[in-house]
Design an enzyme around this catalytic site. Sequence first.
Site, PDB file in Angstrom:
ATOM      1  N   LYS A 166       0.858  -1.191   0.000  1.00 38.86           N
ATOM      2  CA  LYS A 166       0.000   0.000   0.000  1.00 38.86           C
ATOM      3  C   LYS A 166       0.890   1.237   0.000  1.00 38.86           C
ATOM      4  O   LYS A 166       1.621   1.472   0.967  1.00 38.86           O
ATOM      5  CB  LYS A 166      -0.899   0.032   1.233  1.00 38.86           C
ATOM      6  CG  LYS A 166      -1.966   1.118   1.124  1.00 38.86           C
ATOM      7  CD  LYS A 166      -2.448   1.656   2.452  1.00 38.86           C
ATOM      8  CE  LYS A 166      -1.475   2.600   3.079  1.00 38.86           C
ATOM      9  NZ  LYS A 166      -1.199   3.828   2.305  1.00 38.86           N
ATOM     10  N   GLU A 242      10.977   1.375   9.448  1.00 38.53           N
ATOM     11  CA  GLU A 242      11.886   2.494   9.167  1.00 38.53           C
ATOM     12  C   GLU A 242      11.121   3.750   9.537  1.00 38.53           C
ATOM     13  O   GLU A 242      10.219   4.167   8.806  1.00 38.53           O
ATOM     14  CB  GLU A 242      12.234   2.537   7.672  1.00 38.53           C
ATOM     15  CG  GLU A 242      13.097   1.400   7.197  1.00 38.53           C
ATOM     16  CD  GLU A 242      14.485   1.417   7.780  1.00 38.53           C
ATOM     17  OE1 GLU A 242      14.887   2.434   8.387  1.00 38.53           O
ATOM     18  OE2 GLU A 242      15.162   0.391   7.639  1.00 38.53           O
ATOM     19  N   CYS A 276      13.975  11.255   6.473  1.00 43.07           N
ATOM     20  CA  CYS A 276      14.121  10.840   7.878  1.00 43.07           C
ATOM     21  C   CYS A 276      15.576  10.971   8.317  1.00 43.07           C
ATOM     22  O   CYS A 276      15.859  10.986   9.510  1.00 43.07           O
ATOM     23  CB  CYS A 276      13.590   9.435   8.082  1.00 43.07           C
ATOM     24  SG  CYS A 276      14.124   8.305   6.820  1.00 43.07           S
ATOM     25  N   GLU A 377      10.993  15.989  15.259  1.00 44.69           N
ATOM     26  CA  GLU A 377      11.413  15.910  13.861  1.00 44.69           C
ATOM     27  C   GLU A 377      10.734  17.050  13.091  1.00 44.69           C
ATOM     28  O   GLU A 377       9.552  17.342  13.320  1.00 44.69           O
ATOM     29  CB  GLU A 377      10.975  14.552  13.302  1.00 44.69           C
ATOM     30  CG  GLU A 377      11.439  14.284  11.894  1.00 44.69           C
ATOM     31  CD  GLU A 377      11.027  12.889  11.399  1.00 44.69           C
ATOM     32  OE1 GLU A 377       9.977  12.384  11.836  1.00 44.69           O
ATOM     33  OE2 GLU A 377      11.757  12.331  10.569  1.00 44.69           O
TER      34      GLU A 377
HETATM   35  P1  ADP Z   1       3.640  10.972   7.172  1.00 37.59           P
HETATM   36  O1  ADP Z   1       3.154  11.637   8.422  1.00 37.59           O
HETATM   37  O2  ADP Z   1       5.019  11.302   6.828  1.00 37.59           O
HETATM   38  O3  ADP Z   1       2.688  11.015   6.021  1.00 37.59           O
HETATM   39  P2  ADP Z   1       2.697   8.393   7.864  1.00 37.59           P
HETATM   40  O4  ADP Z   1       3.332   7.484   8.842  1.00 37.59           O
HETATM   41  O5  ADP Z   1       1.375   8.978   8.207  1.00 37.59           O
HETATM   42  O6  ADP Z   1       3.795   9.464   7.569  1.00 37.59           O
HETATM   43  O7  ADP Z   1       2.568   7.689   6.435  1.00 37.59           O
HETATM   44  C1  ADP Z   1       3.410   6.683   5.970  1.00 37.59           C
HETATM   45  C2  ADP Z   1       2.565   5.582   5.384  1.00 37.59           C
HETATM   46  O8  ADP Z   1       1.741   5.068   6.409  1.00 37.59           O
HETATM   47  C3  ADP Z   1       1.615   6.015   4.269  1.00 37.59           C
HETATM   48  O9  ADP Z   1       1.543   4.981   3.310  1.00 37.59           O
HETATM   49  C4  ADP Z   1       0.302   6.160   4.987  1.00 37.59           C
HETATM   50  O10 ADP Z   1      -0.801   5.976   4.134  1.00 37.59           O
HETATM   51  C5  ADP Z   1       0.402   5.027   5.970  1.00 37.59           C
HETATM   52  N1  ADP Z   1      -0.469   5.124   7.133  1.00 37.59           N
HETATM   53  C6  ADP Z   1      -0.808   6.224   7.849  1.00 37.59           C
HETATM   54  N2  ADP Z   1      -1.638   5.880   8.857  1.00 37.59           N
HETATM   55  C7  ADP Z   1      -1.838   4.543   8.784  1.00 37.59           C
HETATM   56  C8  ADP Z   1      -2.569   3.577   9.534  1.00 37.59           C
HETATM   57  N3  ADP Z   1      -3.280   3.930  10.600  1.00 37.59           N
HETATM   58  N4  ADP Z   1      -2.536   2.286   9.128  1.00 37.59           N
HETATM   59  C9  ADP Z   1      -1.792   1.928   8.072  1.00 37.59           C
HETATM   60  N5  ADP Z   1      -1.075   2.768   7.339  1.00 37.59           N
HETATM   61  C10 ADP Z   1      -1.079   4.064   7.674  1.00 37.59           C
END
Ligand code: ADP
Length: 473
Positions: A166, A242, A276, A377
């Site tokens: 995803k 990561e 990061c 961060e």
């Molecule tokens: P950022 O804040 O840098 O966007 P995220 O950790 O929110 O970082 O996003 C990184 C990835 O995690 C993306 O693919 C996002 O769609 C996914 N993501 C965010 N929230 C969830 C969740 N609750 N479950 C699964 N994937 C998630």
Amino acid sequence: MYIDGEWLTSDSQFPVSNPASGETIGHVVDGDATHAKRAIEAASRALPGWAAQTPYARSAYLYRAYQLMLEQHSQLAELMTREQGKPLKAAMNEVKYAADFLLWFAEEAKRIYGETIPSARADQRFIVQKQPVGVVAAVTPWNYPISMLTRKLGPALAAGCSVVLKPAESTPLCAIAVFKILEEAGLPPGVANLVTSSNPKPIGDVFCTHPAVRKLTFTGSTAVGKQLATACAPQLKRVSMELGGHAPFIVFEDADPVHAAKGAALVKFLNTGQACISPNRIFVHRSIIDPFLATLTSRIAALQAGDGFNPANSIGPLINEAAIAKVDRQVQDAVARGATLLAGGSRLTDNGLENGCFYGATLLSNVSPEMLIYQEETFGPVAAVVPFDDQDDVIAMANDTTYGLAAYIYTQNLSRAYRAFEQLHFGIIGINDINPTSAAAPFGGMKESGLGREGAREGIEEYLETKLGGLSI
Ligand code: ADP
């Protein structure tokens, strides 16, 4: 979406926009939990056949994908600039880096060695064999929207795992382009599946709870990584994480302050600070802080923000409005608490930038521990400079964070460099070096920056189980 070797269409779609202009550049199928389940089922069906292929056969698919990625180098980079915003030259570099992972793991596929272990019993032999962990679920971020995919797909496929991925909701078009390459490389149906969605949570829930998924690999924020790791715990799924960083960049008194400042300017503003491993706290010895700041100020003045297709622009947009708000909050907080603003400090809206998410390249000096920017961060174009006087103090300050991904040190003194290398609690340390990354080198963090390593020899281990045979002869 690409499930079981088929591209799915649907009326339910979400728009993808260019962060430099706000313009809609495409629509993508909006998947949900049902799609995630279907993809996992397809991956489960494909797993035995894929795992049974010889490593040489799996290697050949990855090598073909590597060649295709290089053939499409410019188109992929252009798509990335449109969708993610980074300057075209940086996008070209990223596509090369992404392809490197396919090549590296095409090679590593053939080196999944086991071992034999002597036994204390004369009639016994031990054999150890590595096997694919099983179906892998992968969740990837938007900041490096192609290389973060190949860094997971390459080793998983090389190991003999099938994958459901995803991508981030901001950059699904780059993910689609990567999967088109895998399709063109002839990967059998179901071996690699792509589920796009504007709503990650329900997909993540399926990834973490479906019994067929044996491993979750994630790159993104520490907050989401912790949620996913927690959700994977009841079934003891293996996880690689990561996560965020809060990199110190330490310039010791014997370093060349001009050279160090040039390095800081290059690495800090790379990807508009949305990395990061971006330096978040720049510690400079007080005795050389003036020439350091003078050079950094002049370098920042030369950085032009704008659309990544204009070669004069070296800073692209931030990914969205929330990113602008976060960066601005940290900058305003630092200034209110006594930091000196030497450049930038506000959103850019002139000269055609009004519809994009641009923030001026910012330099803060006299940053101190009570400021948000010292603690959190940033993920934006802000260089926060902190003066220091003593080597032991600066190491302690650098380590005083829950993060542990990257750190940078500048010194001409070999003993000092070696000591700092050993004392810093970070997974990646640049020593007079601003780019300590490569497909050949293990990338990953300590503490709350993550679990596991990507790339290198270690990268494929994350997708392998160790099986022991005890043999009585
Ligand atoms: P950022 O804040 O840098 O966007 P995220 O950790 O929110 O970082 O996003 C990184 C990835 O995690 C993306 O693919 C996002 O769609 C996914 N993501 C965010 N929230 C969830 C969740 N609750 N479950 C699964 N994937 C998630």
